[in-house]
Design a protein around this motif. Structure first.
Motif: not given
Length: 464
Positions: A154-163
């Motif tokens: 619901s509130s993912p935030g801005a810090n993640y790993h992506e492909y």
């Protein structure tokens, strides 16, 4: 009546009895003539197919964790209007989650739950499932998987790993409706956004999808899963198609200097013993003495259309094609044919012919050009193993065959702890001046990096 019988008997006795027709046996060691074998080899080994066992399919690896469950709209957090449940060819249950994009707008697909306990993703693989319905190639612009260790759907935030897996999907599954397929990406290939995720404590995943056209595209999606990487060290497979003697002769000698073994894909009724192709005696030598794997290609034809083509056959005839090939290999004492390859224009996206390959344990596809991530083990999709073409059809007599293309492929395999896979046709025949020196460089480079990469056959991985 008695006189009639006596006369008839006398007549029969007077006529010489029909001689029994005796066909002399073939000379010892001679091959039996067969319409499937128009050219008999010198050693007489081409005989009718004999009984044997066709392997069943490779086991799909169980996930360590499901980071996002995408089985129906009701299990999406804030499901966008483009998502729907369709009761056709489901991957799970009785419906498939299908996305139809008719704009340039990016859409997020988030699960409703996170993992109860964080999962260690470092060094592992991310597996996704997709099924193209319409216009995925060329209209899928992005299919980004995001890994999170904080926040919630619901509130993912801005810090993640992506492909971004759009390239994998577009190349591997094309545009029209296809079968469900899977792709695996090494977690090491994901890039950090913001401060990134804590890859030792991943709790959920999201997919964002975007089209590059408003003309419309549809794709079905499945779960995002964490799968254990079975490799602690990179592997490299060197394969050969179409039985070109000059290429095989050079490669066999060069590889034997290092103790490396290759994988030869065999089309017996098409190539074996024919002019300009390997004789069966040499195939046996590669197998028996050098340890090469003799894998499967075609049996009687490599054509998909035209007289005798695969698409002109009935479903039963196509099944018989693979069965005869496997039986022939068993009769010749050749191992490794439980792994096969697509050929000609027959590939994993040809839904008419695809079922004929289901009795193989795994099947290799041929990719033109480079790709950013190498294969993984477990395979991303055991029925579509991605192998890079050595370059006869795309790079010609390039001066950077090794330094740019082949070396990069080895380096990616080592950095991703994956499987580099390269396939040759007739590039090593000597007609292109840069190929043999480049091949020698490739083998020397693999030898110099034995601490981090092994040269193997497919059977080494699948049948240890």
């Amino acid at each position: 009546m008695r006189n009639i019988l006596i006369a008839l008997a006398a007549l029969l006795l007077a006529v010489p009895a029909a001689a029994q027709i005796i066909v002399p046996p073939p000379a010892p060691g001679a091959a039996l003539p067969s319409p499937e074998w128009p050219n008999q080899p010198a050693d007489g080994d081409k005989g009718p197919a004999v009984g044997g066992r066709a392997y069943q399919r490779y086991r799909v690896a169980a996930p360590i964790a499901v980071l996002a469950s995408f089985d129906q709209v009701a299990r999406l957090n804030g499901a966008p209007g483009e998502a729907s449940d369709v009761a056709t060819d489901p991957l799970y249950g009785d419906t498939r989650l299908t996305i139809t994009l008719a704009s340039f707008n990016a859409r997020q697909f988030r699960p409703i739950a996170t993992l109860a306990s964080p999962a260690i993703a470092t060094g592992q693989l991310i597996r996704i499932w997709t099924k193209p319905i319409a216009n995925v190639e060329p209209r899928l612009d992005s299919y980004k998987i995001r890994l999170y260790s904080e926040g919630n759907p619901s509130s993912p935030g801005a810090n993640y790993h992506e492909y971004n897996a759009a390239g994998l999907i577009r190349e591997g599954q094309k545009n029209a409706e296809q079968r469900w397929g899977s792709f695996t990406i090494p977690v090491s290939a994901f890039t950090a956004v913001g401060s990134g995720a804590n890859l030792s404590a991943v709790t959920w995943a999201m997919v964002t999808m975007q089209a590059n056209s408003s003309a419309g595209m549809s794709i079905a999606v499945g779960n995002v899963e964490l799968v254990a990487n079975a490799l602690t060290k990179a592997k490299f497979v060197i394969g050969f198609d179409d039985q070109y003697p000059a290429t095989i002769n050079y490669a066999a000698r060069a590889m034997a200097r290092y103790g490396f073994r290759g994988v030869l894909y065999l089309s017996p009724a098409v190539d074996t013993g024919r002019t300009g192709k390997l004789p069966i005696a040499q195939v046996k030598t590669l197998h028996d003495y050098l340890g090469w794997q003799i894998a499967s290609q075609a049996y009687s034809t490599e054509n998909n259309v035209g007289p005798g083509g695969i698409e002109s056959m009935t479903a039963d005839q196509r099944t018989a094609e693979t069965a005869k090939l496997r039986n022939w290999q068993n009769g010749m004492g050749l191992s490794g044919g439980g792994h096969g390859s697509y050929f000609g224009n027959v590939g994993p996206t040809n839904m008419l012919t695809y079922p004929m390959f289901r009795n193989y344990r795994s099947v290799r596809a041929y990719y033109f050009g480079e790709f950013g991530t190498v294969e993984t083990y477990p395979w991303g999709d055991p029925m579509r193993i991605r192998a890079m073409g050595a370059g006869e059809f795309q790079w010609g007599n390039s001066t950077v065959l090794f330094s740019t293309y082949w070396k990069n492929h080895v380096d990616r395999a080592m950095s991703q702890k994956g499987v580099g896979f390269i396939v040759f046709h007739d590039g090593l025949s000597g007609s292109m001046s840069n190929w043999r020196p480049a091949f020698d460089q490739l083998l020397a480079y693999l030898d110099a990096n034995r601490a981090t990469i092994d040269v193997v056959t497919v059977d080494d991985l699948e049948v240890p």
